[in-house]
Scaffold this motif. Structure first.
Motif, short mmCIF file in Angstrom:
data_model
loop_
_atom_site.label_atom_id
_atom_site.label_comp_id
_atom_site.label_asym_id
_atom_site.label_seq_id
_atom_site.Cartn_x
_atom_site.Cartn_y
_atom_site.Cartn_z
N GLY A 186 25.74 33.50 41.98
CA GLY A 186 25.34 34.02 43.28
C GLY A 186 24.59 35.34 43.11
N ALA A 187 24.42 36.06 44.21
CA ALA A 187 23.75 37.36 44.15
C ALA A 187 24.70 38.40 43.56
CB ALA A 187 23.32 37.77 45.56
N GLN A 188 24.15 39.34 42.81
CA GLN A 188 24.98 40.40 42.23
C GLN A 188 25.52 41.30 43.35
OE1 GLN A 188 23.35 42.34 38.68
NE2 GLN A 188 21.81 40.70 38.60
N THR A 189 26.66 41.93 43.05
CA THR A 189 27.30 42.74 44.08
C THR A 189 27.98 43.95 43.46
OG1 THR A 189 28.84 42.63 45.97
CG2 THR A 189 29.52 41.52 43.96
N ARG A 190 28.20 44.97 44.27
CA ARG A 190 29.05 46.10 43.92
C ARG A 190 30.44 45.82 44.46
NH1 ARG A 190 26.20 51.05 42.71
NH2 ARG A 190 24.36 50.33 41.55
N ILE A 191 31.46 46.24 43.70
CA ILE A 191 32.82 45.98 44.16
C ILE A 191 33.57 47.26 44.50
CG2 ILE A 191 32.94 43.80 42.90
CD1 ILE A 191 34.66 45.17 40.81
N SER A 192 32.99 48.44 44.21
CA SER A 192 33.66 49.69 44.52
C SER A 192 32.63 50.81 44.62
CB SER A 192 34.70 50.02 43.44
OG SER A 192 35.20 51.34 43.61
N ILE A 193 32.86 51.75 45.51
CA ILE A 193 31.93 52.88 45.62
C ILE A 193 32.02 53.78 44.40
CG2 ILE A 193 31.91 52.88 48.14
CD1 ILE A 193 33.94 55.15 48.08
N LEU A 202 29.89 34.22 41.52
CA LEU A 202 29.79 32.77 41.61
C LEU A 202 29.66 32.40 43.08
CD1 LEU A 202 32.57 31.58 39.15
CD2 LEU A 202 30.11 31.41 38.80
N ARG A 203 28.74 31.48 43.37
CA ARG A 203 28.60 31.01 44.75
C ARG A 203 29.61 29.89 44.98
NH1 ARG A 203 23.02 31.51 47.04
NH2 ARG A 203 23.95 33.59 47.11
N MET A 204 30.57 30.15 45.84
CA MET A 204 31.65 29.21 46.06
C MET A 204 31.21 28.07 46.99
SD MET A 204 34.08 30.21 44.23
CE MET A 204 34.64 31.64 43.33
N VAL A 210 31.54 35.32 45.15
CA VAL A 210 32.74 36.01 44.68
C VAL A 210 32.47 36.60 43.31
CG1 VAL A 210 35.15 35.72 43.98
CG2 VAL A 210 34.28 34.53 46.01
N ALA A 211 32.75 37.89 43.14
CA ALA A 211 32.54 38.55 41.85
C ALA A 211 33.31 37.81 40.77
CB ALA A 211 32.98 40.01 41.93
N VAL A 212 32.69 37.67 39.59
CA VAL A 212 33.32 36.90 38.52
C VAL A 212 34.66 37.50 38.12
CG1 VAL A 212 31.19 35.92 37.62
CG2 VAL A 212 31.97 38.16 36.79
N VAL A 213 34.83 38.82 38.26
CA VAL A 213 36.11 39.44 37.89
C VAL A 213 37.20 39.09 38.88
CG1 VAL A 213 35.08 41.33 36.60
CG2 VAL A 213 35.44 41.58 39.07
N HIS A 214 36.83 38.55 40.04
CA HIS A 214 37.82 38.15 41.04
C HIS A 214 37.99 36.63 41.09
CE1 HIS A 214 36.73 42.14 43.25
NE2 HIS A 214 37.67 42.32 42.34
N ALA A 215 37.34 35.91 40.18
CA ALA A 215 37.44 34.46 40.15
C ALA A 215 38.84 34.04 39.68
CB ALA A 215 36.37 33.87 39.24
N ALA A 217 41.79 32.12 37.43
CA ALA A 217 41.99 32.11 35.98
C ALA A 217 41.24 30.96 35.32
CB ALA A 217 43.49 32.01 35.67
N GLY A 218 41.23 29.79 35.96
CA GLY A 218 40.50 28.67 35.40
C GLY A 218 39.01 28.92 35.34
N MET A 219 38.45 29.45 36.43
CA MET A 219 37.02 29.77 36.45
C MET A 219 36.69 30.83 35.41
SD MET A 219 35.90 29.78 40.45
CE MET A 219 35.65 28.26 41.36
N ARG A 220 37.55 31.84 35.29
CA ARG A 220 37.28 32.90 34.32
C ARG A 220 37.24 32.35 32.89
NH1 ARG A 220 38.30 38.31 35.57
NH2 ARG A 220 39.44 38.60 33.61
N ARG A 221 38.14 31.42 32.59
CA ARG A 221 38.12 30.87 31.24
C ARG A 221 36.85 30.07 30.98
NH1 ARG A 221 41.54 26.81 27.48
NH2 ARG A 221 41.64 28.19 25.70
N VAL A 222 36.43 29.27 31.96
CA VAL A 222 35.25 28.44 31.78
C VAL A 222 33.98 29.28 31.74
CG1 VAL A 222 33.84 26.65 32.86
CG2 VAL A 222 36.31 26.37 32.72
N ILE A 223 33.85 30.29 32.61
CA ILE A 223 32.63 31.08 32.59
C ILE A 223 32.59 31.98 31.35
CG2 ILE A 223 32.30 31.00 35.07
CD1 ILE A 223 33.39 33.76 35.34
N ALA A 224 33.75 32.38 30.83
CA ALA A 224 33.76 33.12 29.56
C ALA A 224 33.27 32.24 28.42
CB ALA A 224 35.17 33.64 29.26
#
Length: 416
Positions: A186-193, A202-204, A210-215, A217-224
């Protein structure tokens, strides 16, 4: 390039263990603690002469531990027997650079990864070059001295919209859980000021990014895994170009608990997807892949039934026989569904149900064959068994027709 065999003496969970790998898909099953991760660690070492985790320590004296391995590289067979030196606490290695012509990738169950690259990783004489790239889980995401990490690299590749991002997009699509749930950037995003970084997303399927760090556990393993593939391939091609040699066309995947964190949708697709992922990465067809993966999942085994080729694939099981661990090459047989795999010899469950349901059904079977001595405490009458079956089984459970016809209908006919 394939790993052909391992022969182990006085190291690991058994005094002796031998395994002959097949050239494409090798699946390792067995209970926890019997040596699946150990075999993957040793396989990685035989291919790279490095340890991805801790050094494998052999049995105590007077045992004389050995690891014998064989692999094929560019049609030439290589065999070596390594002995353990107790004074230096090291396994002997064959002098010279490893002859492995392809990439070796080891995905560990905790989210760590190790990569061996024939163009970038050297051994012994090349002191300034890393013998392999080993990434702790955090380093995969945030980087270390070898790479920028998933967050920065993904953002950079997406900004440039070049080949690396196209490859990442293709690999993510290949590893997606289903056609209706494609993994798409998806489009890149900021998650904190307070955090100046732009985070990939990732475009759900429900339309949000949704930021990849908030995906999950399964998605995080596959995208890693997708990131490490693209990073490894990109860096390998650049190094091969500088060396004036063609890039590798082969890869060996070592994956521990391939189903870890994955929803059943993903468990059904992950093995077939990995066998074809190099084609998605390179844009070419018929790139050889050897997969050696440990699994506890009956659904993973059910998913490979249409793809299993006994000439190229194998199923191995580690099991406890008395007080010793044995490794068996199991004959391949289709069981059809995950429940049937659960009650097969590979997993050995009496029922693909809860423990309470298994006990109740055993009691019901004993009652129907008039084996009163086999009835467990508390389930010694037909009424008690029937009440327990109602408690533990669903209304549409396939056991009900047999119980009703055999145990209940005769009584109903007598009463009428």
């Amino acid at each position: 390039m394939t790993l052909e065999s391992l022969r182990l003496e006085h190291v690991g969970p058994a005094d002796r263990m031998a395994i002959d790998f097949t050239p494409r898909m090798n699946l390792l099953t067995g209970d926890n603690g019997l040596g699946k991760s150990f075999l993957l660690d040793v396989a990685w070492w035989t291919l790279t002469r490095t340890w991805a985790r801790e050094l494998v320590v052999p049995h105590r004296p007077p045992a004389k531990p050995q690891i014998t391995y064989a692999y094929t590289a560019r049609t030439k067979a290589h065999t070596y027997t390594s002995a353990f030196d107790r004074r230096t606490e090291a396994w002997s290695v064959k002098q010279g650079r490893p002859a492995i012509p392809g990439l070796v990738l080891y995905a560990e169950v905790d989210g760590g990864f190790s990569v061996w690259d024939p163009a970038r990783n050297y051994w012994r004489k090349d002191k300034d070059r890393a013998p392999a790239y080993c990434f702790e889980p955090a380093a995969v995401w945030n980087g270390n001295e070898h790479c920028e990490g998933l967050i920065r690299d993904w953002a950079s590749w997406q900004d440039k919209q070049g080949e690396a991002f196209q490859q990442l997009t293709s690999v993510l699509e290949q590893l997606s859980p289903s056609p209706a749930e494609r993994l798409r950037p998806g489009a890149q995003t900021r998650i904190s000021i307070d955090d100046p970084k732009d985070y990939p997303t990732l475009r759900m399927p429900y339309g949000q990014d949704v930021a990849v760090v908030h995906a999950s556990a399964g998605m995080r393993r596959v995208i890693a895994l997708a990131y490490l593939l693209v990073w490894s391939w990109q860096e390998h091609r650049k190094a091969a170009e500088l060396l004036g040699q063609p890039p590798a066309r082969e890869i060996i995947f070592l994956i521990d608990e391939i189903e870890a964190h994955l929803h059943p949708q993903w468990q059904r697709r992950i093995v077939p997807a990995l066998l074809d992922v190099m084609d998605a990465l390179t844009g070419e067809d018929d790139i050889p892949v050897q997969l050696i993966a440990a699994t506890h999942s009956p659904l993973v085994l059910a998913s490979v039934e249409p793809h299993f080729d006994e000439a190229r694939d194998a199923l191995f099981e580690l099991e406890l026989e008395g007080d010793r661990v044995a490794l068996h090459h199991r004959p391949w047989a289709k069981h059809g569904d995950a429940a049937s795999w659960l009650v097969s010899d590979t997993f050995g469950l009496g029922q693909a149900r809860s423990i309470d349901a298994e006990i109740a059904i055993k009691a019901a079977n004993a009652w129907m064959r008039d084996d009163r001595d086999a009835l467990p405490t508390g389930l010694q009458t037909k009424e008690a068994i029937h009440d327990e079956l109602k408690r533990v089984l669903g209304d549409l459970d396939p056991f009900w027709p047999r119980w009703i016809v055999t145990a209940l209908q005769p009584e109903a006919a007598t009463e009428s």
